[in-house]
Write an enzyme that holds these catalytic residues in place. Structure first.
Site, PDB file in Angstrom:
ATOM      1  N   LYS A  63       0.851  -1.193   0.000  1.00  0.00           N
ATOM      2  CA  LYS A  63       0.000   0.000   0.000  1.00  0.00           C
ATOM      3  C   LYS A  63       0.888   1.245   0.000  1.00  0.00           C
ATOM      4  CE  LYS A  63      -3.933   1.909   2.640  1.00  0.00           C
ATOM      5  NZ  LYS A  63      -4.759   1.728   3.853  1.00  0.00           N
ATOM      6  N   SER A 120      -9.618   1.840   3.130  1.00  0.00           N
ATOM      7  CA  SER A 120      -8.748   2.564   2.223  1.00  0.00           C
ATOM      8  C   SER A 120      -7.750   1.683   1.469  1.00  0.00           C
ATOM      9  CB  SER A 120      -7.987   3.623   3.012  1.00  0.00           C
ATOM     10  OG  SER A 120      -7.130   3.003   3.958  1.00  0.00           O
ATOM     11  N   SER A 161      -9.724  -0.496   7.355  1.00  0.00           N
ATOM     12  CA  SER A 161      -9.168  -0.275   6.014  1.00  0.00           C
ATOM     13  C   SER A 161      -8.551  -1.498   5.357  1.00  0.00           C
ATOM     14  CB  SER A 161      -8.125   0.845   6.056  1.00  0.00           C
ATOM     15  OG  SER A 161      -8.771   2.093   6.028  1.00  0.00           O
TER      16      SER A 161
END
Ligand SMILES: [Zn+2]
Lengths: 478, 464
Positions: free
Chosen positions: B58, B133, B157
């Protein structure tokens, strides 16, 4: 109406740790701009602070030296504000639960002892440096950013600028004795801000206070406070009101100026720093710190008084700086004529430190050699006059006094026969002065001494010269 | 064979480029590294525990000399000077990092629509969001562009996008994995975690990235079990699942509710105990979560001021202009909204009413869980109240967007580990996820149960 001042001090002391408070960067002063930096102290995305244990220990030392409570648990907090030299947009400081609280320091002023309470001592990181006046730009140097600072906050117990000056110099002496700060106010490693207000003498009501900053010497603090107190009295006396504001001392003009108040009053939005756990100071660690606490000035004074049996006045001077006392005590390992050490120190050494503007650490003569020099005088190897010569020689050519004496052939002549011969010679070749002496002019005696010394290049034992001269001349009188 | 695998993944990434899962792909480097590893194996040299495991990262986790955008214009051209601790650990065990995945800006969002670099699409229905996210990481795993993906989980997330994309997602206990190098959103909530297509991959990777780190004072020195070698050792006796009554209310999509009931029946039939429990303060979790995370975020994001690095507005007239115009220009709306909310929460006069009170509620929620875990080993719930929603469906209504985190935020408030396990599909053929929470540092138990369900429920029921 009679007024009295109410003064509280906030003192920041930069700690002498090797590395910064939350990263491994060096704290060395004077490196080229932005060389002592890393992603952590520059607030790069993703970094985390790691607390420097030594800095906590230093803070605790100061707390112990000022009779503070050392809090078993203390927390760091974020003080949020935007400033270009504050890379994270917040300063990691302490707010609720500082490391040390509720202490005091006793000062002596006009033969009165007075307790000044210390509300708290907390640990925080310094910001970087903004260098303005660069055309349209402001330059930033982050070397200082993240260097550990302690903030010492007093209660408003100080009533005069003189008291403030004495308190500050005591604090300065203590931090130096503790080895936690170099105490240098000019370079900013020790900084002092003051909160000042006035009130009718004897009243309990606190007036509106102003904050005075930018006082980078103890003298500046005293001068600025005098100025500010007078300014406030003048305003109030003429019916005006004090405005709460931050003021800067201008030492060149000897006036106080309001800080350019572009910034509105800050809401720092303090909250507990989530990246650092609660700091726990356990009893065991606290005891270790306590046991290893360097000797404080007041305690050292008392000890030295009883240990060396020299006048109080000497002790006062020898302990003004920790390094002075260290030098004295180191020298005392090599001779037990303590009064002589003190005399040499207070006359010759202090004179040289003043003249050459150097610190005792930079003074070229080792304590060992000063001790040896005093011994050589006391065992009559050299005279005091020669000793002075050797001392001057050691200033430029560091080496042991015995070597210098040997090298320069300066050993004292204490052989009575040799001195007698020389005295005889001097008397014979100075008949005019002999005549004067016989007529009762005792003053010419010094002339004979001088002549003998000249003949021996100062090496003759002065008391022997005196004795023999006196015998010979008095014999002539008979 | 490692090279071949990497090449296949790279081809998938290329073929499914329109999903927008990756912000940067390290094609040449990963092939080169695969070659080196193959050579190592060929020469009989010893190799690391994750030799050849292909990992997507990420883009809020720092990799040295790589861009670290956090999905934000403000860091669009920012390059990290250092490796996050998890990256160091992965590389030390011979993992291959294939690229950086898309995310909601600074990990703030539940749909990946807040990325400054474009929305990410759900591979099951490209008109739908992948969740957020860590949407890019979930899509990368679901679309077989890597073996495992690193994500971060501040309020769900990892688990929420894993649920929307039908993959396994683990948020470890707070402190289990070092946060050093994870760009902070809300420091006391943020956790690095993992997304994978099976439980064993989670276990293997968690093994490597866990443990105390000198660089993160909030990391734990609890011993790290060998998660992968004990994953089959599920203790079958006296295992109790708690079913919180508060989690099965009106907002829950009926397909999901039915699926959870189905799995509860499955668990019963495998002689696990089921116990109805109550978490009385859980109803405050969304409010509490948004008060506290925005407060921390407002402070954490202060450093993006245009002074030292990152984007900066041209020719500001004053330092104040430099700050306000830079931040106005380069932060997205959701980030601005949260900074403003958090600044308010911490402001003089409001601190006690909001921040302080929220801290107290956080403690009450933690206590609810401590009480619950005195009675049960797992808490079972849906991961999300609905399956993946349509792109644009909730962008105008932040509050309804925030409610998609209703089952996930409490694990972060309490610091507990939690996992998303895919358990089937709804009537639109969209993945359904269930969440298991366990006590502090009970990742081993979570992984064992996940493995059990994967092999005994999913294998039988999921044709896919
Ligand atoms: Zn640094």
């Amino acid at each position: 109406m009679r007024f009295e001042a109410v003064i509280g001090l906030e003192i920041h002391a930069q700690l002498l740790t090797e590395s910064k408070l939350f990263c491994g960067c060096s704290t060395k002063f004077g490196n080229p701009p932005n060389t002592n930096i890393c992603p952590v102290c520059m607030g790069h995305p993703g970094v985390l602070p790691i607390l420097n244990k030594k800095a906590v220990e230093f803070t605790i030392r100061m707390g112990l030296a000022t009779s503070c409570t050392i809090n078993k648990y203390s927390i760091f907090a974020r003080k949020n504000y935007f400033y270009p030299d504050l890379p994270k947009g917040y300063q990691i400081s302490q707010y609720e639960l500082p490391l040390c609280s509720n202490g005091y320091l006793e000062i002596e002023h006009q033969n009165q002892r007075k307790k000044i309470r210390i509300n708290r001592i907390h640990l925080e990181e310094d910001a970087g440096k903004s260098i303005h006046d660069q055309g349209n730009f402001t330059l930033l140097d982050f070397n200082r950013c993240g260097v550990p600072l302690i903030e010492i906050v007093t209660a408003p117990d100080i009533q005069t600028p003189e008291e403030a000056g004495i308190f500050l110099s005591e604090i300065r002496q203590i931090v130096k004795y503790l080895g936690i700060c170099d105490g240098n106010m000019e370079e900013g490693s020790l900084r002092c801000d003051a909160n000042v207000s006035i009130r009718e003498a004897g009243s309990n009501i606190l007036g509106t206070k102003t904050e005075v900053k930018n006082m980078n010497s103890i003298k500046n603090v005293v001068d600025a406070l005098k100025y500010e107190i007078e300014r406030q009295i003048e305003i109030v006396s003429s019916g005006g009101r004090i405005i709460q504001q931050t003021l800067l001392w201008n030492a060149d003009k000897q006036i106080i100026e309001p800080m350019r108040t572009k910034e509105e009053s800050h809401d720092y939005r303090y909250f507990p720093e989530p990246d650092l756990p609660i700091v726990e100071v356990n009893e065991e660690w606290l005891n270790v710190i306590r046991e290893n606490l360097p000797e404080l000035p007041s305690i050292r004074k008392e000890r030295m008084k009883s240990q060396y049996n020299i006048p109080d006045y000497d002790i006062e001077i020898l302990t003004t700086e920790k390094e002075f006392a260290d030098y004295f005590e180191e020298t005392a390992k090599f001779t037990d004529d303590y009064k002589s050490i003190s005399n040499w120190f207070m006359t010759e050494i202090l004179k040289i430190l003043n003249e050459q503007k150097i610190s005792i650490k930079e003074f070229p003569i080792k304590p060992e050699y000063l001790g040896e020099l005093i011994k050589l005088i006391n065992n009559q190897t050299i005279s005091g006059k020669i000793a002075k010569e050797v001392f001057n020689e050691m200033l430029v050519e560091p080496g042991s006094p015995s070597e210098i004496i040997k090298e320069k052939n300066l050993i004292q002549i204490s052989d009575e026969k040799i001195i007698e011969e020389i005295v005889q010679k001097v008397i014979e070749s100075n008949q005019k002065q002999v005549q004067q002496y016989l007529e009762g002019k005792d003053k010419v005696f010094a002339h004979f001494v001088g002549q003998v010394m000249r003949e021996t290049k100062g090496k003759a034992n002065p008391s022997l010269v005196n004795k023999i001269l006196k015998e010979k001349l008095d014999n002539l009188r008979k | 064979m490692i090279v071949e695998k990497v090449e296949n993944y790279l081809k998938r990434i290329q073929d499914k480029k329109h999903l927008n899962a990756f912000l940067e792909v390290f094609s040449e480097e990963s092939i080169q590294r695969a070659n080196q590893l193959e050579k190592k194996i060929h020469n009989g040299e010893s190799v690391g525990k994750l030799c050849g495991t292909v990992v997507a990262v990420k883009d809020n986790i720092a990799i040295k000399d790589k861009k670290l955008t956090c999905g934000s214009k403000i860091l669009e051209n920012f390059t990290s000077l250092y490796n996050a601790t998890v990256i160091e650990k992965l590389l030390a065990e011979d993992a291959i990092i294939i690229g950086k995945t898309n995310l909601d800006e600074f990990a703030m969002g539940s749909s990946n629509e807040n990325s400054a670099f474009g929305i990410v699409k759900n591979p099951y229905d490209e008109k739908r969001v992948p969740g957020g996210s860590s949407g890019g990481s979930a899509v990368a795993v679901a679309s077989e562009m890597c073996d495992v993906a690193l994500g971060s989980d501040t309020g769900g997330s990892i688990r929420q996008p894993a649920a929307f994309c039908g993959v396994y997602g683990l948020k470890p206990t707070y402190g289990r994995v070092s946060r050093f190098g994870l760009v902070a959103f809300a420091s006391s909530f943020d956790c690095i975690g993992l997304i994978a297509r099976d439980s064993i991959s989670l276990a293997k990777t968690l093994n490597v990235i866990s443990g105390y780190d000198l660089k993160d004072s909030t990391s734990s020195n609890q011993k790290v079990p060998e998660y992968d070698s004990i994953i089959q050792n599920l203790p079958k006796d006296n295992i109790t699942f708690g079913v919180p009554v508060e989690f099965f209310n009106d907002g829950l999509q009926s397909d999901i509710k039915n699926k959870i009931f189905e799995i509860i029946e499955f668990l019963k039939s495998n002689s696990f105990q089921i116990l109805e429990i109550s978490l009385p303060h859980i109803k405050y979790s969304i409010a509490d979560y948004y008060l506290l995370t925005t407060a921390e975020a407002s402070s954490n994001l202060s450093r993006y001021d245009g002074v030292k690095y990152g984007s900066r507005i041209e020719l500001p007239q004053s330092i104040k202009d430099l700050y306000t115009q830079t931040r106005d220009e380069y932060f997205g709306n959701e980030v601005k909204r949260r900074i403003m909310l958090g600044t308010f929460v911490l402001s003089a006069g409001y601190y006690d009413a909001y921040y302080l009170k929220a801290q107290k509620v956080r403690r009450l929620i933690q206590n609810d869980f401590i009480d619950a875990f005195n009675k049960v080993d797992f808490i079972i719930s849906p991961t999300t109240p609905t399956t993946a929603f349509k792109i644009g469906e909730k962008t105008d209504n932040p509050l309804s967007m925030y409610l998609s985190d209703i089952y996930t935020t409490s694990a972060n408030l309490a610091g507990l580990p939690a996992i998303n396990i895919p358990i089937g599909f709804d009537s639109n053929k969209l993945p359904i996820g269930m969440q298991l929470m366990a006590n502090f540092f009970k990742e081993d138990l979570l992984l064992q149960m996940s493995y059990f369900i994967e092999n005994n429920f999913n294998k039988n029921k999921l044709g896919n």
